[in-house]
Scaffold this active site. Sequence first.
Site, mmCIF file in Angstrom:
data_model
loop_
_atom_site.group_PDB
_atom_site.id
_atom_site.type_symbol
_atom_site.label_atom_id
_atom_site.label_comp_id
_atom_site.label_asym_id
_atom_site.label_seq_id
_atom_site.Cartn_x
_atom_site.Cartn_y
_atom_site.Cartn_z
ATOM 1 N N CYS A 97 1.443 -4.897 -4.745
ATOM 2 C CA CYS A 97 1.229 -5.290 -6.132
ATOM 3 C C CYS A 97 0.888 -6.777 -6.181
ATOM 4 C CB CYS A 97 2.504 -5.023 -6.933
ATOM 5 S SG CYS A 97 2.374 -5.457 -8.678
ATOM 6 N N HIS A 139 1.023 3.582 -10.707
ATOM 7 C CA HIS A 139 1.440 2.202 -10.452
ATOM 8 C C HIS A 139 1.048 1.303 -11.622
ATOM 9 C CE1 HIS A 139 1.959 -1.425 -7.718
ATOM 10 N NE2 HIS A 139 1.294 -1.913 -8.757
ATOM 11 N N GLU A 140 -0.226 1.421 -12.066
ATOM 12 C CA GLU A 140 -0.693 0.534 -13.133
ATOM 13 C C GLU A 140 0.007 0.849 -14.452
ATOM 14 O OE1 GLU A 140 -2.178 -2.091 -12.436
ATOM 15 O OE2 GLU A 140 -2.663 -1.503 -10.397
ATOM 16 N N HIS A 143 3.422 -0.642 -15.018
ATOM 17 C CA HIS A 143 3.478 -2.022 -15.518
ATOM 18 C C HIS A 143 3.620 -2.040 -17.040
ATOM 19 C CE1 HIS A 143 2.883 -4.425 -11.939
ATOM 20 N NE2 HIS A 143 1.834 -3.719 -11.578
HETATM 21 NI NI NI Z 1 1.077 -3.846 -9.610
#
Ligand code: NI
Length: 174
Positions: A97, A139-140, A143
Amino acid sequence: MAVLTIVRMGHPSLARPAARIEDPTAQSQLVADMTETLAASGGIGLAAPQINVGLQLVILSVPGSRCEDGRGMALTCLINPEIEPLSQQQVDGYEACLSVPGLTGIVPRWQHIYYRAQGLDGALIEGEAKGYHARVLQHECDHLWGRLYLSRMRDLETLAFRDELLRNMAEEEA
Ligand code: NI
């Protein structure tokens, strides 16, 4: 356009949920700046909270060479994305990341997901994704819920500095 500062783990923007965007068509400057920032970083995805903007917007590109079906995703902006698993199967894979520079670790993710979002024009974007493509999306989107991949890891002993890991893997293979 401008290259923006990517905040790192410890910044509160990475730990709180982002707000829904009411007017996707008003985000073109943000997307332009994020696109330039992502290009300068060498990463494949960037979420707005990573540049200290608490809005539900991510950009990502998925290289076809990393996908089982050879089909990736060209650079795409997803606004107000939602994800649902389409099977209960989870798979392990290494993640890294831009907000946790240098580190990598093994994270379990849904193998097969459905995603739905809006584009910059406000139109619906939806589809299914598997494997690496599904991993990048998860993953995105994490966030946007205030989660970093570290908090999804089951075994912190797999956490490593990426360059150290790669160097030692290369030596073991030699
Ligand atoms: Ni990330």
